[in-house]
Design a protein around this motif. Structure first.
Motif, mmCIF file in Angstrom:
data_model
loop_
_atom_site.group_PDB
_atom_site.id
_atom_site.type_symbol
_atom_site.label_atom_id
_atom_site.label_comp_id
_atom_site.label_asym_id
_atom_site.label_seq_id
_atom_site.Cartn_x
_atom_site.Cartn_y
_atom_site.Cartn_z
ATOM 1 N N SER A 12 0.831 -1.199 0.000
ATOM 2 C CA SER A 12 0.000 0.000 0.000
ATOM 3 C C SER A 12 0.869 1.254 0.000
ATOM 4 C CB SER A 12 -0.914 0.000 1.223
ATOM 5 O OG SER A 12 -0.147 0.062 2.414
ATOM 6 N N SER A 46 0.910 5.761 0.677
ATOM 7 C CA SER A 46 0.327 7.027 1.101
ATOM 8 C C SER A 46 0.616 8.065 0.024
ATOM 9 C CB SER A 46 0.923 7.488 2.440
ATOM 10 O OG SER A 46 0.609 6.595 3.480
ATOM 11 N N ALA A 78 -3.714 4.194 0.575
ATOM 12 C CA ALA A 78 -4.175 3.930 1.934
ATOM 13 C C ALA A 78 -4.632 5.217 2.596
ATOM 14 C CB ALA A 78 -3.049 3.278 2.746
ATOM 15 N N GLN A 79 -4.031 6.328 2.203
ATOM 16 C CA GLN A 79 -4.412 7.634 2.741
ATOM 17 C C GLN A 79 -3.918 8.734 1.802
ATOM 18 O OE1 GLN A 79 -0.614 7.529 5.827
ATOM 19 N NE2 GLN A 79 -2.485 8.394 6.555
ATOM 20 N N ILE A 137 -2.671 12.675 2.118
ATOM 21 C CA ILE A 137 -2.208 13.672 3.093
ATOM 22 C C ILE A 137 -1.909 14.970 2.353
ATOM 23 C CG2 ILE A 137 -0.451 14.252 4.807
ATOM 24 C CD1 ILE A 137 0.057 11.188 5.039
ATOM 25 N N ASP A 193 -12.023 12.289 4.511
ATOM 26 C CA ASP A 193 -11.053 11.198 4.620
ATOM 27 C C ASP A 193 -9.627 11.680 4.387
ATOM 28 O OD1 ASP A 193 -11.872 11.705 1.913
ATOM 29 O OD2 ASP A 193 -10.772 9.911 1.296
ATOM 30 N N ILE A 194 -9.458 12.927 3.946
ATOM 31 C CA ILE A 194 -8.124 13.465 3.652
ATOM 32 C C ILE A 194 -7.493 14.008 4.930
ATOM 33 C CG2 ILE A 194 -6.811 15.152 2.311
ATOM 34 C CD1 ILE A 194 -9.097 15.078 0.248
ATOM 35 N N VAL A 195 -6.272 13.615 5.199
ATOM 36 C CA VAL A 195 -5.521 14.135 6.345
ATOM 37 C C VAL A 195 -4.951 15.497 5.961
ATOM 38 C CG1 VAL A 195 -3.575 13.763 7.902
ATOM 39 C CG2 VAL A 195 -4.935 11.809 7.104
ATOM 40 N N SER A 222 2.702 9.725 7.578
ATOM 41 C CA SER A 222 2.180 8.675 6.700
ATOM 42 C C SER A 222 2.350 7.314 7.357
ATOM 43 C CB SER A 222 2.897 8.703 5.354
ATOM 44 O OG SER A 222 4.279 8.440 5.521
ATOM 45 N N ARG A 223 1.495 6.358 6.969
ATOM 46 C CA ARG A 223 1.548 5.057 7.624
ATOM 47 C C ARG A 223 1.828 3.889 6.678
ATOM 48 N NH1 ARG A 223 -4.288 6.198 8.049
ATOM 49 N NH2 ARG A 223 -5.411 4.867 6.564
#
Length: 224
Positions: free
Chosen positions: A3, A5, A32-33, A35, A55-57, A77-78
Motif C-alpha cells: 500500500s 500514502s 491507503a491515505q 495527506i 477522509d483526507i488528512v 504517513s503510515r
C-alpha cells in the motif's frame, strides 16, 4: 502490491488542488491515505481540501517550503510506500499501478519515477500533442520506499525554493539506494504563470547551485 500514502505539499493551491486530488482518486490502485500539508497558505487551500472529503488528512504549518512540507507528510504517513504529488500537477490513472508493479518485481529497488508531460490549463485536462514528455526526476512522479526517508532524513529547502529534490535524491543515491525511471508517461506537469516550472531567475539557480555544492562537500567529507 504494497500500500501507499499519497502526499501533497500545498502553498496557495486553492485554484488547482482539487484537480490534483481528483487525479489521485482516479487511480486504478487507491492509496491507503491522502495527506495534504498546507504550507502556510493564505488563499483558503485547507478549506478547499476539507470540502473535497473528510477522509483526507490535512496538516498545517507556517510557510517553511515545499521540502519541509513534504517531510511533514512523510512523518505522519503510515504506508510502506510514499508517493508524492505537487499540488498543481496531475497523475494519469494508471500511474500508481505501473509503479507499484515495478517495485513488486524488483525488491532491490528503492524508488520508481516516470516520464512527465507538460500542459497548460488552456489545453484542458491533457497535455497538447506539441509537448514532449521528459524523464520526471520530480516529486510528482516519485514513489519511494519508506526506508529512504527513515535513513536519509528530511528534504531540505535550498535558497529560491528550487533544488530540494535534486539534493535529496542525490543523498538517496549516495546512501546506496537504487532508483529507476520508467519510460511510460504517467503524470502531467502544469505550466502556469509564476510557477517554479515556468520561471528562471537567480534565486532558482541558487537552489540548484546549493544542491551541487552540498554534493561536492559530502563527497569531500567521505574522502577524508
Amino acid at each position: 502490491m504494497q500500500s501507499y500514502s499519497a502526499i501533497i505539499p500545498a502553498f496557495n493551491a486553492a485554484a488547482f488542488i482539487g484537480d490534483a486530488i481528483a487525479s489521485i482518486r482516479a487511480q486504478t490502485v487507491q492509496p491507503a491515505q491522502i495527506i495534504v500539508v498546507d504550507d502556510g497558505s493564505s488563499d483558503g487551500t485547507a478549506n478547499v481540501v476539507r470540502g473535497i472529503g473528510d477522509d483526507i488528512v490535512i496538516l498545517h504549518q507556517e510557510n517553511r517550503g515545499v521540502g519541509a512540507a513534504t517531510t511533514a507528510g512523510f512523518a505522519v504517513s503510515r504506508a510502506p510506500l510514499l508517493a508524492t504529488l505537487d499540488s498543481d500537477d496531475l497523475w494519469l490513472p494508471n500511474k500508481m499501478e505501473a509503479q507499484l508493479a515495478r517495485l513488486a518485481e524488483e525488491a532491490s529497488l528503492c524508488g520508481v519515477f516516470a516520464h512527465i508531460q507538460p500542459f497548460r490549463p488552456a489545453d484542458g485536462q491533457h497535455a497538447s500533442k506539441r509537448n514532449t514528455s521528459v524523464p520526471g526526476w520530480l516529486r510528482t512522479t516519485m514513489v519511494i520506499r519508506r526506508e529512504a526517508f527513515t535513513t536519509i532524513g528530511p528534504i531540505i529547502d535550498p535558497p529560491g525554493g528550487c533544488g530540494d529534490m535534486v539534493d535529496w535524491l542525490a543523498r538517496v543515491r549516495e546512501g546506496g539506494h537504487r532508483l529507476t525511471m520508467l519510460e511510460d508517461t504517467l503524470a502531467l506537469r502544469r505550466i502556469r504563470p509564476g510557477s517554479l516550472s515556468s520561471t528562471h531567475n537567480a534565486d532558482r539557480d541558487g537552489g540548484y547551485l546549493y544542491a551541487a555544492r552540498q554534493a561536492i562537500l559530502r563527497k569531500r567529507a567521505g574522502q577524508d
